[in-house]
Design a protein around this motif. Structure first.
Motif, PDB file in Angstrom:
ATOM      1  N   UNK A 179       0.857  -1.184   0.000  1.00  0.00           N
ATOM      2  CA  UNK A 179       0.000   0.000   0.000  1.00  0.00           C
ATOM      3  C   UNK A 179       0.894   1.235   0.000  1.00  0.00           C
ATOM      4  N   UNK A 180       1.126   1.805  -1.182  1.00  0.00           N
ATOM      5  CA  UNK A 180       2.041   2.938  -1.273  1.00  0.00           C
ATOM      6  C   UNK A 180       1.450   4.192  -0.633  1.00  0.00           C
ATOM      7  N   UNK A 181       0.148   4.291  -0.577  1.00  0.00           N
ATOM      8  CA  UNK A 181      -0.456   5.444   0.099  1.00  0.00           C
ATOM      9  C   UNK A 181      -0.117   5.427   1.584  1.00  0.00           C
ATOM     10  N   UNK A 182      -0.216   4.259   2.181  1.00  0.00           N
ATOM     11  CA  UNK A 182       0.129   4.150   3.597  1.00  0.00           C
ATOM     12  C   UNK A 182       1.610   4.428   3.805  1.00  0.00           C
ATOM     13  N   UNK A 183       2.460   3.927   2.885  1.00  0.00           N
ATOM     14  CA  UNK A 183       3.897   4.165   3.005  1.00  0.00           C
ATOM     15  C   UNK A 183       4.221   5.646   2.885  1.00  0.00           C
TER      16      UNK A 183
END
Length: 293
Positions: free
Chosen positions: A195-199
Motif C-alpha cells: 500500500x504505497x499510500x500508507x507508506x
C-alpha cells in the motif's frame, strides 16, 4: 531468523524455504501479523520445524519485529521481508563473520530489488576494511540481539516506515556502527500488494518524528524545515503530493502526542550521522574520528 508477514502466503513460502537452506541452520521464527489468507495453516502444514507465532490482531511490522527479538535466543537477529529470498546457503554464515569486530552493531546485508534492476545495494566496495553506513534497509539486515534489546528496540509508535534510521542513530550514540556487508546478495521481490499510500503517509510522518525524537535543539528547526521541503518535493516528483502533505501534517500533530519521547543525541553524533548519510566508502575509523571532534 525472524520473518514477519501478513497475507503474503505464496511469497512467504519462498522466503522460508530459502531460510531453511542456510548452512548455518538458523532457527526460523515466522510471526503472522493477523493474516486472513491461511498463512499460519500453510506454515504448520509445510514447515513443521519453523516456530510460528500467530497474532489474531494486526499490530504492524515494527511491533512484531520487537516481539520476535524478545522471543529468539540467538546472539544475532537476522530479518528479511516475506517477499525476499536468500540466493545461496552461505549468506547467514558470511554475515555472522562480519560481526567479528565488537563495534559492529548491525550488518546491512547486500540485496537486489529484482523488480527494479540489477544494482546490488548495501554492498561494501571491497574487503580491505570495515565500511559503514548511516542505516540499513529492513528487508536485509542482521543485528546484535543483546544490544537491540538494551537500546529498547524499535520505537513502536512509528508503526510503519523509518524505524531503521531511528534505531541506527541511537545505536551510533551508544558507540556502535552499521557495517556494509560482502555476503552473497538477497533477492527482494517487492510485492505488488504494498500500500504505497500508507507508506507515503507514514514515511513523511516518521521523518518528522525522527527529528523530534533525535535531533539536538540547535539543529532541530532547520532539520524540520528541510524535512518538510524534501517531503513536498518528493510528493511533487512522484505525483503523490496529497498523501505526503497529509503525512507531514500528521507528523507535526503527533509531536504533541509523543512530546515525552524526545531524547536528542549529542551534537557530535548528529553531525557524524548527517555526514555519514551523505558520504560513501566510509570506514569505521573515519566515523570514530568524526565523533571525537
Amino acid at each position: 531468523m525472524i520473518i514477519t508477514t501478513k497475507n503474503r502466503k505464496d511469497d512467504l513460502r519462498q522466503a522460508v524455504k530459502s531460510a531453511l537452506m542456510q548452512d548455518a541452520q538458523p532457527r526460523v521464527l515466522v510471526i503472522d501479523d493477523g493474516s486472513t489468507d491461511g498463512t499460519s495453516d500453510m506454515i504448520r502444514g509445510e514447515f513443521p520445524t519453523v516456530q510460528l507465532e500467530r497474532m489474531e490482531q494486526s499490530r504492524g511490522l515494527i511491533v512484531q519485529r520487537n516481539h520476535g527479538a524478545a522471543l529468539v535466543q540467538s546472539q544475532f537477529i537476522f530479518s528479511i521481508d516475506d517477499d525476499a529470498v536468500f540466493t545461496t546457503p552461505r549468506i547467514v554464515s558470511q554475515t555472522i563473520a562480519e560481526f567479528q569486530d565488537s563495534r559492529v552493531g548491525a550488518v546491512a546485508i547486500p540485496f537486489i530489488d529484482v523488480n527494479y534492476g540489477t544494482a546490488v545495494k548495501q554492498l561494501a566496495p571491497d574487503e580491505r576494511g570495515i565500511y559503514v553506513a548511516a542505516s540499513y534497509i529492513g528487508t536485509a539486515h542482521a543485528l546484535r540481539r543483546e544490544l537491540f534489546l538494551k537500546l529498547g528496540g524499535y520505537r513502536e509508535f512509528l508503526f510503519h516506515q523509518g524505524e531503521e534510521e531511528d534505531y541506527c542513530i541511537r545505536m551510533l550514540a551508544a558507540g556502535y556502527f552499521v557495517r556494509l556487508g560482502r555476503a552473497d546478495p538477497i533477492h527482494h521481490f517487492e510485492s505488488p500488494k504494498r500500500d504505497f499510500r500508507r507508506r507515503d503517509v507514514f514515511g513523511r510522518r516518521n521523518t518528522v518524528l525522527f527529528a523530534w525524537c533525535n535531533v539536538p535543539l540547535p539543529f532541530l528547526p532547520l532539520h524540520l524545515l528541510g524535512t518538510t521541503i524534501n517531503g513536498l518535493r518528493t510528493g511533487v516528483r512522484v505525483w503523490r503530493l496529497r498523501q505526503m502533505t497529509y503525512g507531514l501534517l500528521v507528523g507535526y500533530a503527533s509531536i504533541f502526542r509523543y512530546w515525552g519521547e524526545r531524547r536528542p543525541v549529542p551534537i557530535r553524533v548528529y553531525r557524524a550521522f548527517r555526514r555519514l548519510r551523505a558520504a560513501s566508502n566510509v570506514q569505521i575509523s573515519d566515523v570514530e574520528n568524526w565523533l571525537k571532534r
